[in-house]
Design an enzyme around this catalytic site. Structure first.
Site, PDB file in Angstrom:
ATOM      1  N   THR A 261      73.913  28.230   7.074  1.00 59.94           N
ATOM      2  CA  THR A 261      74.112  26.741   6.564  1.00 59.94           C
ATOM      3  C   THR A 261      72.961  25.930   6.831  1.00 59.94           C
ATOM      4  O   THR A 261      72.201  26.060   7.659  1.00 59.94           O
ATOM      5  CB  THR A 261      75.365  26.119   7.385  1.00 59.94           C
ATOM      6  OG1 THR A 261      76.414  26.970   6.848  1.00 59.94           O
ATOM      7  CG2 THR A 261      75.528  24.847   7.120  1.00 59.94           C
TER       8      THR A 261
ATOM      9  N   GLY B  38      77.655  27.917  11.849  1.00 65.14           N
ATOM     10  CA  GLY B  38      77.980  28.929  12.785  1.00 65.14           C
ATOM     11  C   GLY B  38      79.398  29.479  12.164  1.00 65.14           C
ATOM     12  O   GLY B  38      79.734  29.355  10.866  1.00 65.14           O
TER      13      GLY B  38
ATOM     14  N   GLY C  57      82.447  29.713  10.769  1.00 61.34           N
ATOM     15  CA  GLY C  57      83.089  28.611  10.372  1.00 61.34           C
ATOM     16  C   GLY C  57      84.608  28.499  10.702  1.00 61.34           C
ATOM     17  O   GLY C  57      85.295  27.361  11.131  1.00 61.34           O
TER      18      GLY C  57
HETATM   19  N1  ASP Z   1      79.423  27.637   8.826  1.00 63.69           N
HETATM   20  C1  ASP Z   1      79.226  28.534   7.648  1.00 63.69           C
HETATM   21  C2  ASP Z   1      80.466  29.141   7.216  1.00 63.69           C
HETATM   22  O1  ASP Z   1      81.473  29.457   7.960  1.00 63.69           O
HETATM   23  C3  ASP Z   1      78.319  29.532   7.881  1.00 63.69           C
HETATM   24  C4  ASP Z   1      77.175  29.388   8.559  1.00 63.69           C
HETATM   25  O2  ASP Z   1      76.896  28.206   9.180  1.00 63.69           O
HETATM   26  O3  ASP Z   1      75.995  29.880   8.530  1.00 63.69           O
HETATM   27  O4  ASP Z   1      80.700  29.131   6.000  1.00 63.69           O
END
Ligand code: ASP
Length: 333
Positions: A200, A252, A254
């Site tokens: 993200t 992270g 999610g």
């Molecule tokens: N938090 C994001 C999700 O779970 C993924 C990421 O942070 O890479 O969609």
């Protein structure tokens, strides 16, 4: 209360992240590290110039996230990861600390800059979270730039999906996936392992008027089931801002961030318990999230301009800039 002139004691600041994850230090070249750092620096430069001109925190975070969406190194917009069906489903959110205005979109695949659509939802004001075709129709009506879904695809992300499938992994965090690709020798590994990196992107800022804003955008997790929505577009989970406490953007796994309402938890610990930004952010990342198996990190800024960038993985692409000072960027611990 809304300030009508810049507050003399406020030091504006912007912080950004491009995902957290495990490292493939051994496999990376200095050039690759430099490419990531340069991208972060360029974006910090542009966004802190907005703050230096007296621009708003929300303008600064939206510009930063827009630029991160256009940069193929990061899992948002162009360069987003693939779902298990080899499609893209993008999520984004933005929140202003003044009046708790917020907007978000989930599961979109035709809006070039999902963060612009989130902002359009916020500006319109009737709803907070729009999903799928309805969100795309709204974006079209708002005159936003629309693209074919393959605009978001890159060869690197396709290989990452194949690597995840070959390992029969479930949904994997972006920067962990790439380490697996590097290990299998198909592509040079980026600094953070793309299969376990949370890819993200996000930004948080304090402007000269004392206002806070947070923005987050993502392709989600490689090999996720179509229809899965992570924490990023959920106000209070992956994104939150309140002028009375802090602005927070998370990255992270999610599902864990949703369970602990991570971004809001940082603000709540400050508001209800009187915790400092650092104590609140570290408690969430090092205690609340690990208690539910959550890996990742967050970036946060408070109304005094303190910045905290904690993560419980081996690294997180991150940086901050204050108008008048050179941007600082980091990848590893
Ligand atoms: N938090 C994001 C999700 O779970 C993924 C990421 O942070 O890479 O969609």
């Amino acid at each position: 209360m809304t300030a009508t002139s810049p507050l003399p004691d406020v030091r504006p600041v912007i912080a950004i992240h491009g995902g957290a994850g495990t490292l493939s230090r051994a496999a990376i070249s200095g050039q690759q590290v430099e490419d990531y750092q340069q991208a972060l620096r360029d974006i910090l430069h542009a966004a802190s110039a907005v703050l230096a001109r007296g621009g708003s925190a929300v303008d600064a975070v939206c510009l930063a996230v827009r630029m991160l969406e256009d940069c193929p190194l990061f899992n948002a917009g162009h360069g987003a990861v693939f779902t298990a069906d080899e499609t893209h489903e993008l999520d984004a959110a933005v929140m202003e600390g003044t009046g708790l205005a917020a907007g978000a979109v989930a599961g979109v695949s035709r809006i070039r800059h999902p963060i612009d659509a989130a902002r359009a939802v916020m500006r319109h004001g009737q709803h907070v979270l729009m999903a799928g075709a309805g969100a795309e129709a709204m974006a079209r009506e708002a005159g936003l730039s629309m693209v074919e879904p393959d605009h978001f695809s890159t060869d690197a992300r396709r290989q990452q999906l194949r690597a995840a499938r070959a390992r029969q992994a479930g949904a994997v965090l972006d920067h962990d996936g790439a380490a697996a690709m590097g290990a299998s020798g198909t592509l040079p590994a980026p600094p953070l392992a793309e299969d376990s990196k949370m890819g993200t992107v996000g930004a948080v800022a304090l402007d000269a008027w004392g206002h806070l804003a947070a923005a987050t955008s993502t392709g989600g997790m490689t090999n996720k089931r179509p229809g899965r929505v992570g924490d990023s577009p959920l106000i209070g989970a992956g994104t939150y801002a309140d002028d009375r406490s802090a602005a927070v953007s998370c990255t992270g796994h999610g599902e864990a961030f949703i369970r602990v309402a991570a971004a809001h938890d940082v603000c709540a610990r400050m508001a209800y318990g009187g915790a400092s930004l650092q104590a609140a952010a570290e408690a969430v990342v090092h205690r609340a999230l690990p208690a539910v198996g959550g890996t990742g990190g967050l970036i946060a800024v408070d109304r005094l301009g303190n910045v905290c960038l904690p993560f419980n993985t081996e690294g997180m692409y991150r940086g901050l800039a204050r108008p008048g000072s050179a941007p600082e960027t980091f990848i590893f611990r």
